[in-house]
Write a protein that holds these residues in place. Structure first.
Motif, PDB file in Angstrom:
ATOM      1  N   GLU A 226       0.817  -1.206   0.000  1.00 58.54           N
ATOM      2  CA  GLU A 226       0.000   0.000   0.000  1.00 58.54           C
ATOM      3  C   GLU A 226       0.853   1.259   0.000  1.00 58.54           C
ATOM      4  OE1 GLU A 226      -3.445  -0.039   2.711  1.00 58.54           O
ATOM      5  OE2 GLU A 226      -2.804  -2.072   3.234  1.00 58.54           O
TER       6      GLU A 226
ATOM      7  N   GLN B   8       0.853   4.312  -2.729  1.00 59.36           N
ATOM      8  CA  GLN B   8       0.595   5.697  -2.349  1.00 59.36           C
ATOM      9  C   GLN B   8       1.744   6.613  -2.752  1.00 59.36           C
ATOM     10  OE1 GLN B   8      -0.229   4.929   1.825  1.00 59.36           O
ATOM     11  NE2 GLN B   8      -2.407   5.329   1.532  1.00 59.36           N
TER      12      GLN B   8
ATOM     13  N   LEU C 233      -5.268   7.470  -6.274  1.00 60.76           N
ATOM     14  CA  LEU C 233      -5.134   6.121  -5.709  1.00 60.76           C
ATOM     15  C   LEU C 233      -6.325   5.259  -6.118  1.00 60.76           C
ATOM     16  CD1 LEU C 233      -3.363   4.350  -3.893  1.00 60.76           C
ATOM     17  CD2 LEU C 233      -4.691   5.187  -1.933  1.00 60.76           C
TER      18      LEU C 233
ATOM     19  N   LEU D 121     -10.206  -3.729  -1.635  1.00 60.80           N
ATOM     20  CA  LEU D 121      -9.773  -2.421  -1.165  1.00 60.80           C
ATOM     21  C   LEU D 121     -10.243  -2.138   0.254  1.00 60.80           C
ATOM     22  CD1 LEU D 121     -10.277  -0.281  -4.400  1.00 60.80           C
ATOM     23  CD2 LEU D 121      -8.173  -1.285  -3.513  1.00 60.80           C
TER      24      LEU D 121
ATOM     25  N   ILE E 203      -6.244   2.561   2.614  1.00 65.11           N
ATOM     26  CA  ILE E 203      -6.935   3.057   1.422  1.00 65.11           C
ATOM     27  C   ILE E 203      -8.173   3.839   1.868  1.00 65.11           C
ATOM     28  CG2 ILE E 203      -8.040   2.468  -0.758  1.00 65.11           C
ATOM     29  CD1 ILE E 203      -5.061   1.795  -0.637  1.00 65.11           C
TER      30      ILE E 203
END
Length: 422
Positions: free
Chosen positions: A141, A145, A205, A247, A253
């Motif tokens: 993740e 990002q 994202l 997700l 997220i």
């Protein structure tokens, strides 16, 4: 039918068919439009003495339907009444004046090296993510990002640099490259709408991960050249809830990013999937994602269809404004990319052929074109460029674009004319 009207007598709701001067001498995007804002009235009064408006109720009636749905977007009824989304959408429907909150773009050539690095890094991390999802491993993740943050910074500096890299296509890596292209286009779109850097990071994202659910579907179905069965269609559509499930299981997220994956197949008048939302209940990011996802999909070569030109794609999307897509956002997306998007192969009024290499966002019909092939078929020397917005003495007595040619016309590859990347 049309009638001539003095510009001082114009009112909102009138549909302008023609001007008392060439459209190319103005900044108006469309050769024919409904007057919706005070800014449009002032611009018409500044440029013209009279214009021609639709005089038949049936002609105007097509656009009265637009006014009904677009008006709702400006009223504040957006995604459950979110005031920030209402503010952005209301602003998107009005002609803006003054500097952008992001400042003036730096020169394109200065941003190209960083854009190339970011696009390469994005490919690498998307391949890593695909392996992680398929093998049930934890997704990186933080790495995702970081890539998005870099892309946001690049788009803020100059959106056209990364947009050039959306010209890169590879059918064998469609899912990953499609996701990267959608992220780039969504960020450029968001910058055009004056989203903040924080909002751009969330949007980017979500756009990068919008198709993550497809990693749970067999490539035999995704790349099937023939017509899908009803069962296969159901399986393909399952990528939306599957993506949301993945997700939502991740720790870092944001929910607003998940909404991009959840809503990119919803449609403005309903009929989309998988929640069956319509209108402003889809939310700003979902409304934007629907436009951008469609645009990239129909301009890409797939096993079951050949990609069309960017110009044709914008025309198809425009024809579905306030039906499949939010009308005001469609207008803004076209403004963002330009009437003739980067990489378009065009024929000029001289018969010469070239590639659009820079957009003029004050005069959309007059971009900068790299000249490739003369009217008699002879090649231009390397580096030959014409700026269609320059004075007549520099453009052979006012050269204009006659038409957009199909992708690959005359064997021309747009990527051969990308600004130099050192």
């Amino acid at each position: 039918m049309s009638k001539q009207v003095d510009v001082q007598d114009l009112k909102k709701g009138m549909y302008v068919i023609d001007l008392d001067r060439p459209w190319t001498e103005t900044s108006f995007m469309f050769q024919g439009f409904e007057i919706r804002t005070d800014a449009q009235l002032r611009e018409l009064q500044r440029l013209c003495r009279h214009v021609y408006v639709a005089d038949h109720e049936g002609v105007v009636g097509v656009h009265q339907g637009d006014r009904k749905t677009a008006g709702a977007a400006g009223s504040g009824a957006v995604s459950g009444g979110d005031p920030r989304q209402a503010e952005v959408l209301a602003g998107s429907l009005a002609a803006r004046r003054g500097p952008s909150i992001h400042g003036e773009p730096i020169p394109l050539e200065a941003e190209m090296p960083e854009a190339r690095r970011l696009e390469a890094d994005a490919r690498a991390i998307m391949r890593e993510m695909e392996d992680d999802v398929r093998l049930g491993r934890n997704i990186n993740e933080r790495g995702l990002q970081a890539i998005v943050t870099g892309m946001v910074d690049s788009v803020v500096r100059n959106p056209d640099a990364l947009i050039w890299f959306t010209q890169l296509r590879d059918k064998d890596e469609y899912t990953a490259l499609h996701s990267i292209r959608v992220a780039i286009l969504a960020l450029a779109f968001g910058r055009h709408l004056e989203l903040t850097v924080s909002e751009l990071n969330i949007l980017g994202l979500g756009a990068l991960l919008h198709d993550i659910g497809k990693l749970k579907i067999s490539n035999d179905i995704l790349n099937k050249p023939g017509r899908l069965t009803d069962q296969e269609i159901t399986i393909v559509r399952s990528h939306v809830p599957e993506g949301v499930k993945i997700l939502e299981s991740l720790r870092h997220i944001p929910l607003a990013a998940v909404e991009v994956a959840a809503c990119h197949h919803e449609r403005y008048q309903g009929g989309g999937y998988s929640r069956g939302l319509s209108g402003d209940h889809i939310g700003l990011f979902g409304l934007m994602a629907a436009i951008v996802d469609t645009y990239d999909a129909i301009t890409s070569d797939r096993a079951y269809h050949a990609g069309i030109s960017a110009y044709e794609a914008l025309g198809q999307i425009y024809a579905l404004r306030n039906k499949e897509y939010h009308g005001g956002l469609v207008d803004c997306f076209i403004q963002c990319l330009g009437t003739y998007p980067l990489g378009s192969v065009v024929e000029l009024t001289t018969g010469d052929v070239g590639v659009v290499i820079a957009i003029n966002r004050q005069r959309y019909l007059r971009p900068k074109v790299a000249l490739v092939r003369r009217a008699d078929g002879a090649p231009f020397p390397a580096g030959a460029v014409v700026d269609l917005a320059a004075g007549r003495e520099q453009t052979s007595s006012g050269v204009e674009i006659r038409r957009v040619l199909p992708v690959g016309a005359h064997g021309i590859q747009a990527t051969d004319y990308m600004p130099l990347v050192t």
